[in-house]
Design a protein around this motif. Structure first.
Motif, mmCIF file in Angstrom:
data_model
loop_
_atom_site.group_PDB
_atom_site.id
_atom_site.type_symbol
_atom_site.label_atom_id
_atom_site.label_comp_id
_atom_site.label_asym_id
_atom_site.label_seq_id
_atom_site.Cartn_x
_atom_site.Cartn_y
_atom_site.Cartn_z
ATOM 1 N N SER A 23 21.981 15.487 -35.995
ATOM 2 C CA SER A 23 21.595 16.400 -35.250
ATOM 3 C C SER A 23 23.329 17.338 -34.767
ATOM 4 O O SER A 23 23.189 18.134 -33.870
ATOM 5 C CB SER A 23 22.058 15.406 -33.296
ATOM 6 N N ASN A 24 23.873 17.132 -35.925
ATOM 7 C CA ASN A 24 25.409 18.190 -36.453
ATOM 8 C C ASN A 24 24.851 19.864 -36.138
ATOM 9 O O ASN A 24 25.872 20.350 -35.722
ATOM 10 C CB ASN A 24 26.062 17.627 -36.949
ATOM 11 N N LEU A 26 23.308 21.044 -34.052
ATOM 12 C CA LEU A 26 23.350 21.423 -32.215
ATOM 13 C C LEU A 26 25.017 22.155 -32.185
ATOM 14 O O LEU A 26 25.079 22.540 -30.869
ATOM 15 C CB LEU A 26 23.133 19.959 -31.704
ATOM 16 N N ALA A 71 19.501 25.770 -30.211
ATOM 17 C CA ALA A 71 20.368 24.582 -30.032
ATOM 18 C C ALA A 71 20.250 24.826 -28.423
ATOM 19 O O ALA A 71 20.780 23.404 -27.942
ATOM 20 C CB ALA A 71 21.549 24.868 -31.240
ATOM 21 N N PRO A 96 28.904 15.345 -33.277
ATOM 22 C CA PRO A 96 28.417 15.833 -32.464
ATOM 23 C C PRO A 96 28.695 16.187 -31.604
ATOM 24 O O PRO A 96 28.787 15.827 -30.930
ATOM 25 C CB PRO A 96 27.323 14.955 -32.874
ATOM 26 N N TYR A 113 16.512 13.998 -29.922
ATOM 27 C CA TYR A 113 16.122 14.558 -30.903
ATOM 28 C C TYR A 113 14.470 15.183 -30.859
ATOM 29 O O TYR A 113 14.151 16.086 -31.598
ATOM 30 C CB TYR A 113 15.916 13.542 -31.793
ATOM 31 N N SER A 116 15.090 19.113 -29.417
ATOM 32 C CA SER A 116 15.938 19.416 -30.139
ATOM 33 C C SER A 116 15.086 19.929 -31.204
ATOM 34 O O SER A 116 15.041 21.300 -31.265
ATOM 35 C CB SER A 116 17.259 18.330 -30.893
ATOM 36 N N VAL A 170 14.661 20.726 -39.381
ATOM 37 C CA VAL A 170 15.543 19.878 -38.693
ATOM 38 C C VAL A 170 15.180 18.227 -39.308
ATOM 39 O O VAL A 170 16.211 17.503 -39.192
ATOM 40 C CB VAL A 170 14.799 19.429 -36.930
ATOM 41 N N ASN A 187 14.291 8.903 -35.471
ATOM 42 C CA ASN A 187 14.241 9.965 -35.964
ATOM 43 C C ASN A 187 13.012 11.256 -36.189
ATOM 44 O O ASN A 187 12.194 12.143 -35.034
ATOM 45 C CB ASN A 187 15.491 10.959 -36.604
ATOM 46 N N ASN A 191 11.310 13.837 -33.882
ATOM 47 C CA ASN A 191 11.340 15.059 -33.891
ATOM 48 C C ASN A 191 9.844 15.625 -33.562
ATOM 49 O O ASN A 191 9.125 16.711 -33.290
ATOM 50 C CB ASN A 191 12.061 15.000 -35.246
#
Length: 352
Positions: A23-24, A26, A71, A96, A113, A116, A170, A187, A191
């Motif tokens: 998730s970096n 973001l 984001a 993060p 997740y 996002s 993503v 994840n 998602n």
């Protein structure tokens, strides 16, 4: 320990770290704009992207400002939905952005997740409909006369393009070779559940045409729900999330409920791997774990926002503060509202 055992441990650790940092991207929300990107070299300088996301950026430079807005949308919605909980989606200036809180396979990580992935699909779809992107526009597959008798017209939201871009951008880290760990599967599932929160709540909007406001002809188009509705749906899934574990069925690894008495989760449900911490105390070793000291609480509530639960039994302090509100508002012809400023003292309760 044997060499094979050590190698397996190292591989498992690497997989966990890769998934934890997925998730970096973001961090794009920290930028004022990426709309000025004009060349592929700029993609290399965007912080938080892995190499495959950089490649997607280079192929779809014009979409990246929508990703940035997505984001920010995810962070804002997370903070709204969790505003009255011990962990309230507070962000850091580092990666993060939510700190190490979501590196564990908890319900909170599941929500982050899901929201996002949904936010990218939503923001990219909105950019398509607004004519911002050359690669996509309205959904032209929605046309003709519906079985209900109205004419499909207007600009139907191209949710298929938004979802496809979200899946490619993503999900890219988890879908990379070797990402079959429990956390990667978690994840990917969440998602997709986030994106389904939009797909399952697409709505039909219509406009009437005719003399004197009659509805001789009605044209309609498909539209996404407001993102607050999406956030509400995912928050409900958070409250009913299923604790799961990995199981191998033939050559396939799947997630199944840890408690066999629970019914299997659906594609729209959230799943998690481990219980959440209590989030009561500040932990310097876990960035983002800020505790609840100093948080405002509701003295009369018995829910999680109440002082007893929010303050983790430590007690709270009360002080009177002056609040300035608009009052005695009057509409003046034409066309403005004029209000007075009223001051009042209110009690504010904060956790010790």
């Amino acid at each position: 320990m044997t060499g094979d055992y050590v190698l397996r441990c190292v591989l498992m650790l690497c997989c966990a770290l890769l998934s934890a940092n997925a998730s970096n991207w973001l961090y794009l929300a920290k930028l004022s704009s990426v709309g000025s990107i004009r060349d592929e070299e700029t993609c290399e300088r965007l912080r938080g992207l892995i190499q495959r996301q950089v490649q997607i950026c280079k192929r779809s430079v014009e979409v990246m400002d929508a990703v940035r807005r997505g984001a920010q949308l995810a962070i804002d919605e997370c903070q709204f939905q969790f505003r009255n909980r011990r962990w309230n989606c507070s962000t850091l200036e580092t990666m993060p952005v939510f700190g190490k809180v979501i590196t564990q396979g908890t319900r909170e990580a599941a929500f982050v997740y899901a929201i996002s992935a949904a936010s990218v699909a939503f923001a990219v779809t909105r950019a398509c409909s607004s004519g911002e992107l050359e690669k996509c526009g309205c959904d032209h597959n929605v046309h003709g006369v519906s079985p209900e008798g109205f004419q499909w017209s207007g600009c139907s939201d191209n949710i298929a393009y938004g979802v496809a871009f979200s899946q490619s951008f993503v999900d890219v880290r988890e879908r990379s070779k070797g990402q079959s760990s429990s956390r990667a599967l978690m994840n990917l599932h969440n998602n997709e559940a986030g994106r389904k929160a939009i797909l399952s709540h697409m709505r039909v909007e219509c406009k009437c045409h005719g003399v004197s406001g009659s509805c001789e002809v009605k044209t309609c188009w498909k539209a996404m729900p407001p993102f607050r509705k999406v956030g509400n749906v995912i928050k409900e899934k958070f409250d009913g999330a299923t604790e799961v574990e990995q199981r191998k069925v033939g050559s396939t690894k799947i997630l199944v409920p840890r408690n066999s008495q629970f019914k299997p989760h659906t594609d729209e449900d959230l799943v998690y791997l481990e219980p959440s911490p209590d989030f009561c105390d500040f932990d310097a070793r876990t960035p983002g774990m800020l505790g609840t000291v100093g948080r405002q609480c509701n003295r009369t509530s018995k829910a999680i926002d109440g002082c007893e639960l929010m303050c983790c039994g430590r007690g709270f302090q009360t002080q009177e503060v002056e609040v300035v509100d608009r009052c005695s508002c009057k509409f003046h012809w034409c066309c403005y509202v004029k209000c007075k400023q009223c001051r009042k003292m209110v009690e504010v309760h904060t956790c010790r």
